[in-house]
Each structure stands twice: as C-alpha cells, then as structure tokens.
Design an enzyme around this catalytic site. Structure first.
Site, PDB file in Angstrom:
ATOM      1  N   GLY A  31      75.858 117.439   2.622  1.00 38.06           N
ATOM      2  CA  GLY A  31      77.243 117.402   3.081  1.00 38.06           C
ATOM      3  C   GLY A  31      77.772 115.988   3.213  1.00 38.06           C
ATOM      4  O   GLY A  31      77.213 115.059   2.624  1.00 38.06           O
ATOM      5  N   HIS A  37      78.824 112.374  -4.663  1.00 38.45           N
ATOM      6  CA  HIS A  37      78.593 113.821  -4.812  1.00 38.45           C
ATOM      7  C   HIS A  37      79.594 114.420  -5.803  1.00 38.45           C
ATOM      8  O   HIS A  37      79.239 115.268  -6.613  1.00 38.45           O
ATOM      9  CB  HIS A  37      78.779 114.543  -3.473  1.00 38.45           C
ATOM     10  CG  HIS A  37      77.832 114.128  -2.392  1.00 38.45           C
ATOM     11  ND1 HIS A  37      78.231 113.453  -1.279  1.00 38.45           N
ATOM     12  CD2 HIS A  37      76.494 114.297  -2.274  1.00 38.45           C
ATOM     13  CE1 HIS A  37      77.189 113.235  -0.497  1.00 38.45           C
ATOM     14  NE2 HIS A  37      76.119 113.726  -1.076  1.00 38.45           N
ATOM     15  N   GLN A  61      63.261 116.245   6.644  1.00 44.26           N
ATOM     16  CA  GLN A  61      63.178 114.981   5.904  1.00 44.26           C
ATOM     17  C   GLN A  61      63.570 113.775   6.746  1.00 44.26           C
ATOM     18  O   GLN A  61      63.632 112.653   6.248  1.00 44.26           O
ATOM     19  CB  GLN A  61      63.982 115.051   4.609  1.00 44.26           C
ATOM     20  CG  GLN A  61      65.491 115.098   4.763  1.00 44.26           C
ATOM     21  CD  GLN A  61      66.181 115.309   3.426  1.00 44.26           C
ATOM     22  OE1 GLN A  61      66.184 116.408   2.894  1.00 44.26           O
ATOM     23  NE2 GLN A  61      66.765 114.269   2.866  1.00 44.26           N
ATOM     24  N   GLN A 153      63.594 109.423  -4.942  1.00 48.08           N
ATOM     25  CA  GLN A 153      63.765 110.867  -4.759  1.00 48.08           C
ATOM     26  C   GLN A 153      63.897 111.568  -6.114  1.00 48.08           C
ATOM     27  O   GLN A 153      63.261 112.603  -6.357  1.00 48.08           O
ATOM     28  CB  GLN A 153      65.006 111.132  -3.898  1.00 48.08           C
ATOM     29  CG  GLN A 153      65.446 112.577  -3.873  1.00 48.08           C
ATOM     30  CD  GLN A 153      66.570 112.835  -2.895  1.00 48.08           C
ATOM     31  OE1 GLN A 153      66.339 112.904  -1.703  1.00 48.08           O
ATOM     32  NE2 GLN A 153      67.787 113.002  -3.383  1.00 48.08           N
ATOM     33  N   ARG A 187      75.766 107.502   4.750  1.00 51.11           N
ATOM     34  CA  ARG A 187      75.439 106.616   5.882  1.00 51.11           C
ATOM     35  C   ARG A 187      76.377 105.405   5.958  1.00 51.11           C
ATOM     36  O   ARG A 187      76.347 104.697   6.955  1.00 51.11           O
ATOM     37  CB  ARG A 187      73.976 106.168   5.808  1.00 51.11           C
ATOM     38  CG  ARG A 187      73.020 107.311   6.086  1.00 51.11           C
ATOM     39  CD  ARG A 187      71.592 106.858   6.288  1.00 51.11           C
ATOM     40  NE  ARG A 187      70.788 107.921   6.853  1.00 51.11           N
ATOM     41  CZ  ARG A 187      70.002 108.742   6.140  1.00 51.11           C
ATOM     42  NH1 ARG A 187      69.909 108.601   4.836  1.00 51.11           N
ATOM     43  NH2 ARG A 187      69.309 109.694   6.741  1.00 51.11           N
TER      44      ARG A 187
HETATM   45  O1  PAF Z   1      69.791 113.494  -1.454  1.00 56.26           O
HETATM   46  C1  PAF Z   1      70.041 114.317  -0.546  1.00 56.26           C
HETATM   47  O2  PAF Z   1      71.183 114.485  -0.092  1.00 56.26           O
HETATM   48  C2  PAF Z   1      68.903 115.151   0.038  1.00 56.26           C
HETATM   49  O3  PAF Z   1      67.722 114.417   0.096  1.00 56.26           O
HETATM   50  C3  PAF Z   1      68.684 116.483  -0.713  1.00 56.26           C
HETATM   51  C4  PAF Z   1      68.242 116.267  -2.141  1.00 56.26           C
HETATM   52  C5  PAF Z   1      69.960 117.304  -0.687  1.00 56.26           C
HETATM   53  C6  PAF Z   1      67.587 117.291  -0.011  1.00 56.26           C
HETATM   54  O4  PAF Z   1      67.909 117.565   1.314  1.00 56.26           O
END
Ligand code: PAF
Length: 282
Positions: A31, A37, A61, A153, A187
């Site tokens: 979100g 995004h 996480q 990631q 952030r």
């Molecule tokens: O990159 C993110 O926003 C998060 O690490 C993800 C991939 C949605 C997993 O919670």
C-alpha cells in the site's frame, strides 16, 4: 473493481478466471501507493486480461523495533488510486487470513537473504519470501511485478520461484525517481524537508560511482571510498552499508564486472532508505 479480504474468496475467483482462460497479473504491494507502484500497475495492465493488486502490510517482514506500527496505511486512498488505474481486483487480506492461529511455515532462500539488507534486518527476507509465496499460491498469476529499487528482494523472489517450481513469470521494472533523483519509496513520507534534501545523497553517490566506472575505474574499494566520502559529508545521513557485488549470488567483488550491483542503505531521520545502480555492461 472487486475487493477481496478473504483468502478463500480470492482463491475461488482466481481459479474461476483461470478456467475461463484469462491471463492474470499480480502486483504485490504494502500500500501507500506511489508512482513507483503505478509504473508496475500500468505495465501489468498492458500485459494481462485481469489485473490484481494486493495490498498487505506484512508483519513478518519487519524486524523487531522496525516501523511496522507506523508504516503508512491508506487503504481507502490506495483503492481509489487502483480504481483510477483500471485495476480489476484489490486483494487486501487481514492478518488473520494470512497468518491464522497455528501458522508456522516460513520460506527461506538461505545465503542470499543474509547479505546486504538481510544483515541488518534479521528475518526480513524470510518474511518477504513467505508472504510472496503465499500470494503467488493464492492468485496463481501468469506475471508478477516488482521494482528494481528492492534489487535484493527481486533477485530473491526470482530464486524462490525457480527453486519451488512456481509458474509466475517475475517482471522487474526500473526504479522511479522524483525530479531530483530520490528513488520513490513509501518510507519517503517519514522525511521532513531537510531530510528529503539530505536523502539525495544516495543517488548522488551512485552517480559518482557510475561516473568513475564510465571513466575506467574498476576497483570496488576505491569506488566505495568515494561514495562513503560523499555520504559522510551529509550530516543527516548515517550509512548502513555499501555493497558492490555480483548480481546473481550477491558475493562482494574486488573489481567491477558485467552485472555488478552497487547497492546502499542509509538511515536519514526515521527513514531507512535504499537505492542501487546495476552495471549491466562495461
Ligand atoms: O516490496 C514490497 O512492497 C513488499 O516487500 C512485498 C513484495 C509486497 C511483500 O510484502
């Protein structure tokens, strides 16, 4: 736009879509949707028949003492943005749906998750791998989209998909920056105007590294030193790490080569910021 909060409903709908032969894309998010995004959502919109955006702030996480409680939560606003981008389905599960009582499994890629950000954030990548595995298993997308800003990631997610024989194709899209070069991140909301200015030091240090490489410098130690010097000059910035590593196993490199990742994490005020530059070719 449909909204599901329950895993069963989401699974049922995804199964039905598959039976109809639809191509499904998933954009997993926590979100606080920003232009980074939106760039993933727009590309996914083009690639698929049915576009699903998941919005879930995954507690597993966040390491102990991190910003889980204060992480920006704007579900209504996010849903309005998603609707504006012609998203078909928002999947916004509750914690109880994702981690019901008795949940004990975790997905761990091993070594890759101990380096770079993993060193300072114990358990972080196990949390990411577990939730992404769950999301991919719930939705069974043909494509799933992630940003290159979280380079480690993205690499780790490709690895779990490969190792666990999952069928989704992982698409990684470029970092989106503001007009001054600051990589967009949820952030960034924590930064005041002085910190926002200070945060430009991440991009500046990566640009300095890039310039050195473009003029023939290959020694990682020297490039790191120059980056460090810049960051140390910025009073509000506290360097966590600079890594110059191979972008497949994340092993540190003495000399820059093709496919080298230059990544860093810097604490500025309350915000832990990351950024990177991938040296694709020399
Ligand atoms: O990159 C993110 O926003 C998060 O690490 C993800 C991939 C949605 C997993 O919670």
């Amino acid at each position: 736009m449909q909204v599901f909060h329950s895993v069963k409903e989401m699974q049922h709908c995804a199964r039905h879509l598959k039976l109809q032969g639809k191509n499904i894309a998933l954009v997993p998010t926590m979100g606080a949707l920003h232009k980074g995004h939106i760039s993933l959502i727009r590309k996914a919109r083009i690639d698929c028949d049915v576009l699903i955006v998941s919005i879930y702030i995954n507690p597993t996480q966040f390491a102990h003492g991190e910003d889980y409680m204060s992480y920006p939560r704007h579900l209504e606003k996010d849903m309005a943005k998603a609707a504006g981008e012609k998203v078909d389905i928002v999947f916004a599960p509750t914690d109880k749906e994702m981690y019901p009582p008795g949940f004990t499994t975790s997905v761990d890629v091993g070594e890759l998750s101990a380096r770079l950000c993993g060193a300072a954030r114990p358990g972080h990548f196990q949390g990411v791998c577990t939730v992404v595995t769950k999301l991919l298993n719930i939705v069974h997308p043909d494509f799933a989209y992630f940003g290159q800003k979280d380079a480690q990631q993205a690499l780790i997610i490709k690895k779990i998909v490969q190792d666990l024989n999952m069928e989704a194709q992982i698409i990684v899209l470029p970092i989106i920056r503001d007009k001054n070069g600051l990589a967009l991140s949820s952030r960034n909301k924590y930064l005041n105007k002085y910190e926002r200015k200070a945060a430009l030091v991440l991009y500046k240090s990566l640009q300095a590294a890039r310039r050195l490489i473009d003029t023939g410098e290959r020694k990682s130690e020297y490039i790191k030193e120059k980056m460090q010097e810049l960051i140390q000059k910025e009073k509000l910035a506290k360097l966590e790490y600079i890594s110059i590593c191979r972008y497949n196993d994340l092993n540190e490199l003495e000399l820059i080569e093709k496919n080298t990742l230059i990544a860093l994490a810097v604490q500025i005020g309350r915000a832990r910021l990351i950024d990177n530059y991938l040296v694709e070719n020399l």
